[in-house]
Scaffold this active site. Structure first.
Site, short mmCIF file in Angstrom:
data_model
loop_
_atom_site.label_atom_id
_atom_site.label_comp_id
_atom_site.label_asym_id
_atom_site.label_seq_id
_atom_site.Cartn_x
_atom_site.Cartn_y
_atom_site.Cartn_z
N GLU A 72 -8.38 -5.38 -23.33
CA GLU A 72 -7.58 -5.29 -22.10
C GLU A 72 -8.38 -5.61 -20.84
O GLU A 72 -7.82 -6.04 -19.83
CB GLU A 72 -6.94 -3.92 -21.98
CG GLU A 72 -5.82 -3.67 -23.01
CD GLU A 72 -6.32 -3.10 -24.31
OE1 GLU A 72 -7.55 -3.07 -24.52
OE2 GLU A 72 -5.49 -2.66 -25.14
N LYS A 97 7.84 4.87 -22.64
CA LYS A 97 8.51 4.12 -23.70
C LYS A 97 10.01 4.36 -23.72
O LYS A 97 10.79 3.43 -23.96
CB LYS A 97 7.89 4.52 -25.05
CG LYS A 97 8.19 3.54 -26.17
CD LYS A 97 7.41 3.88 -27.43
CE LYS A 97 7.68 2.86 -28.52
NZ LYS A 97 6.99 3.21 -29.77
N PHE A 144 -0.39 11.33 -28.36
CA PHE A 144 -1.21 10.21 -28.85
C PHE A 144 -1.21 9.06 -27.85
O PHE A 144 -0.15 8.65 -27.37
CB PHE A 144 -0.67 9.73 -30.20
CG PHE A 144 -1.43 8.55 -30.75
CD1 PHE A 144 -2.78 8.68 -31.08
CD2 PHE A 144 -0.81 7.32 -30.89
CE1 PHE A 144 -3.49 7.58 -31.55
CE2 PHE A 144 -1.52 6.22 -31.37
CZ PHE A 144 -2.87 6.35 -31.70
N GLN A 145 -2.38 8.55 -27.55
CA GLN A 145 -2.57 7.46 -26.59
C GLN A 145 -1.97 7.78 -25.23
O GLN A 145 -1.47 6.90 -24.52
CB GLN A 145 -2.05 6.13 -27.13
CG GLN A 145 -2.89 5.64 -28.32
CD GLN A 145 -2.66 4.18 -28.66
OE1 GLN A 145 -1.55 3.67 -28.52
NE2 GLN A 145 -3.71 3.51 -29.13
N MET A 183 -31.30 -9.92 -12.44
CA MET A 183 -31.28 -9.29 -11.13
C MET A 183 -31.87 -7.88 -11.19
O MET A 183 -32.56 -7.43 -10.27
CB MET A 183 -29.85 -9.26 -10.57
CG MET A 183 -29.77 -8.94 -9.09
SD MET A 183 -30.68 -10.11 -8.06
CE MET A 183 -29.38 -11.28 -7.63
#
Lengths: 583, 172
Positions: free
Chosen positions: A52, A164, A114-115, A481
């Protein structure tokens, strides 16, 4: 039931209504209804990323290269949190982006489902605005407002979190948003008396400088054209931030190069000695100003910015002009012409600038043993590709600064880089997004060996969608760097900055169906670059460069513009605590 | 060795009208923490018949440049309608409500009640050994009353934080 549509269907219709052609995303449980609504829909092309974070940066690259908002679609929980870095990146660099996140069903919110993650809470301070949609009937209105907020005023990311059940539930649908909200109306033009004052200040300045930034790019190509017009009228030299490169042609005789920490000597000296600084769409970032109390000490300052909160944030200015860069530039030009002003005689000022230019601050030592100096690699890349007007993205680090110094841009929307947040792993997905939006362009990610590994999984995305992006790695086997700062401020104690266990980039390329090219010596450089350009598909070039090269010029943190380190200067290798404490 | 330096501070009272939508208070309070600003007090309640607009009064302190930034950053939030710096625009009225519980017997109890009259505090609860006083006024008046009560058996103090408004006939 034609007049009833599900939330997911309304979302898709609303995106189409906003002209969305591409969505960068990754499916998951909480967005399955939306993915089902997208299934077989020819109007929106879904670009499946591999992570993502890649979706968010690809949307940024798309937005930066095309001027259109980037759209991201990810699932709840880890889908959303993985996208957060890209959202924060877009927030700091003012990139228009709309991020659709799935959320667990409304009844489960707050139950540690969940999630589940508190996406609205997590993204509250790295978005311009965010929403949790509670009812599909609100969806069309919210999507309409989300796009306007993302694109109008100072652009930025907007998150729309959709549970959802709201995606599945249906509501009456007439084909468009029933109730438009118009509470967001940023000021785009500056008051005329302030414009008159700005014109008068410009007309009398003996040592003026235009200091331009990403706001000119965001305002659109017309703003870049107007900048050139005003420059022609006044004859003032132009410098730019990292984000603003390309807004003014680098080929122009009055172009000073980039300013700031790794800017040119002439740009920083001109800022320091100027009697008038006109800041256009930039924000006096710490990387630009150096030590604040020594920043452009004798100048009067005009600041054009669409975001009132950017005014006087770090540097006090004499005249703020709140408005869109392009519109305000147009107002100033009109004011200048109406007043019948002629350009001041700036001969003396230009002579001083030419004196500073003669220091040749971007010079670097040449190698005779066949090694490739990274600066030279960028110079050759520029020379061999400039006819194609390539789109260049970068990761973050030395290679990014070398690209900013040695690759030259004559037009806006050709330079995609993570300026504010400084996100390693930005360049590859951004290049993919840019290639999606500009299929015929030559798109090159100039990368470092460390940064490229941060979103290396996106090689698969380019393969799948047949995107011929090029990745040009300046491989010095260091987080360059970090190593440079450790050399300059921590007596060369190279704590964890060596890129150990690097992959074989050529084999890695081939494993993903890309072409891999390795360049080891100077005599292979031009041929390697040509082979990269000539290959019709995606290519990784592993260009081995001098390992210990540093990026100069450099204003050490806590120092003034006049205290630049150039190649060949003595560098102490230590720094006091005050300077170390600065970012 | 490096030391953290302090800057001169000013105290300002800001009023903010906002869309009364979910998360707006978190947005505003979070803006203060995210950018390192200070909140001395914050009051909020909706003020329209439709319950769709809320008015917030925030008392903050900081250097003048930071106060100006706070104002600008608040205005930048999409649900924010208007921000008024009462201290800047002034003069203004600022009032606060406090509930003050005092317990004691004998002379202390009598003295507490006498002082409450002087301060025009109302008694809103009483037992034979305690009072709860309700006191409205400028914050320093409440400060003074509370400090007097400390000698007379102060048990608990609850304060709303101030609500402020510009003086005169005009809306801010």
């Amino acid at each position: 039931m034609k007049s009833e549509r599900s939330g997911a269907e309304i979302l898709v219709e609303s995106l189409v209504a906003k002209g969305v052609e591409f969505v960068f995303g990754y499916p998951g449980g909480a967005v399955l209804p939306i993915y089902d609504a997208l299934f077989g829909d020819e109007r929106i092309r879904h670009i499946l990323v591999r992570h993502e974070a890649g979706a968010a940066h690809a949307a940024e690259g798309y937005a930066r290269a095309t001027g259109k908002p980037g759209v991201v679609l990810v699932t709840s929980g880890p889908g959303a949190t993985n996208a957060v870095t890209g959202i924060a990146d877009a927030f700091l660099d003012s990139i228009p982006m709309v991020v659709i996140t799935g959320q667990v069903p409304t009844a489960l919110i707050g139950s540690d489902a969940f999630q589940e993650a508190d996406t609205v809470g997590i993204t509250r301070h790295c978005t311009k605005h965010n929403y949790l949609v509670k009812d599909p009937a609100e969806l069309a209105t919210i999507i309409d407002e989300a796009f306007r907020i993302a694109t109008e005023g100072r652009p930025g990311p907007v998150v729309v979190d959709i549970p959802k059940d709201v995606q599945i539930a249906s509501t009456r649908w007439t084909g468009q948003a029933t109730q438009m909200r118009n509470r967001y109306a940023p000021q785009v033009e500056a008051p005329s008396d302030a414009i008159a004052q700005a014109v008068a200040m410009l007309a009398t300045a003996k040592a003026p400088v235009f200091y331009t930034g990403g706001g000119v790019i965001n305002s659109g190509p017309e703003a870049a054209r107007l900048l050139q017009e005003l420059q022609t009228l006044t004859g003032a030299p132009v410098t730019s931030t990292l984000m603003g490169l390309g807004a003014f042609p680098a080929a122009h005789k009055d172009w000073l190069g980039m300013l700031g920490m790794h800017g040119t000597y002439e740009a920083n000296m001109a800022m320091n000695r100027a009697d008038l600084v006109v800041c256009i769409g930039a924000r006096f970032d710490d990387r630009v100003t150096g030590r604040l109390d020594a920043f452009s000490p004798d100048s009067r300052k005009i600041h054009i910015d669409i975001d009132r909160a950017s005014i006087n944030k770090t540097v006090r200015v004499d005249l703020p002009l709140v408005g869109d860069c392009g519109r305000v530039l147009h107002q100033i030009i009109t004011g200048w012409l109406d007043a019948g002003h002629q350009a001041q005689d700036l001969t003396e000022w230009h002579a001083r600038i030419n004196g500073w230019r003669a220091r040749n601050s971007l010079a670097y030592p040449k190698r005779t043993n066949g090694e490739i100096m990274p600066q030279l690699a960028i110079e050759r890349l520029y020379e061999l590709t400039k006819d194609r007007e390539p789109i260049i993205s970068t990761e973050v680090g030395q290679h990014q600064m070398w690209a900013a110094q040695h690759f030259h841009f004559d037009r806006p929307n050709k330079w995609l880089t993570s300026g504010g947040l400084g996100t390693m792993g930005y360049g590859l997905p951004a290049a993919i997004g840019a290639q999606v939006g500009c299929p015929d362009a030559l798109v090159i990610d100039i990368a470092g060996d460390a940064s490229i590994q941060m979103n290396i999984q996106e090689l698969g995305t380019a393969t799948q969608f047949r995107l011929p992006v090029k990745v040009f790695i300046l491989n010095n086997e260091w987080m360059g760097m970090v190593r440079q700062w450790q050399e300059l401020t921590y007596e060369s104690r190279y704590s964890s900055s060596y890129s150990d266990a690097l992959p074989d980039f050529v084999k890695l390329a081939e494993a993903y169906g890309w072409k891999g090219i390795q360049i080891d010596t100077l005599d292979q450089l031009d041929d390697g670059i040509r082979a990269m350009i000539d290959h019709p598909g995606p290519v990784i070039v592993d260009c081995r460069v001098t390992k210990e090269a540093n990026c100069f010029p450099m204003i050490p943190s806590g120092a003034a513009h006049t205290d630049m380190i150039l190649y060949g200067d003595e560098v102490a290798g230590t720094m006091d605590d005050e300077a170390k404490a600065l970012v | 060795m490096m030391k953290i330096k302090a800057e001169a501070q000013e105290r300002h009272v800001l009023t903010i009208t906002v869309d009364n939508e979910a998360g707006i208070l978190a947005k505003i309070a979070g803006l203060f923490t995210a950018r390192g600003y200070n909140i001395d007090s914050l009051t909020v309640a909706d003020i329209t018949d439709e319950h769709d607009v809320s008015r917030i009064t925030i008392v903050t302190h900081g250097p003048p440049a930071v106060i100006d930034q706070i104002h600008a950053q608040l205005e930048r939030l999409v649900p924010v309608h208007k921000v008024t710096d009462l201290t800047e625009v002034g003069p203004y009225v600022a009032r606060e409500l406090a509930l003050i519980k005092v317990a004691g017997k004998g002379e202390n109890r009598v003295e507490a009640l006498r002082l409450a009259e002087v301060f025009r505090a109302n008694v809103v609860d009483t037992t034979t050994s305690s009072f709860i006083f309700e006191l409205t006024g400028a914050p320093d008046k409440i400060d003074t009353f509370v400090s007097l009560m400390k000698e007379l058996g102060l048990v608990e103090v609850g304060r709303t934080g101030i609500v402020g408004m510009i003086r005169g006939a005009e809306a801010a």
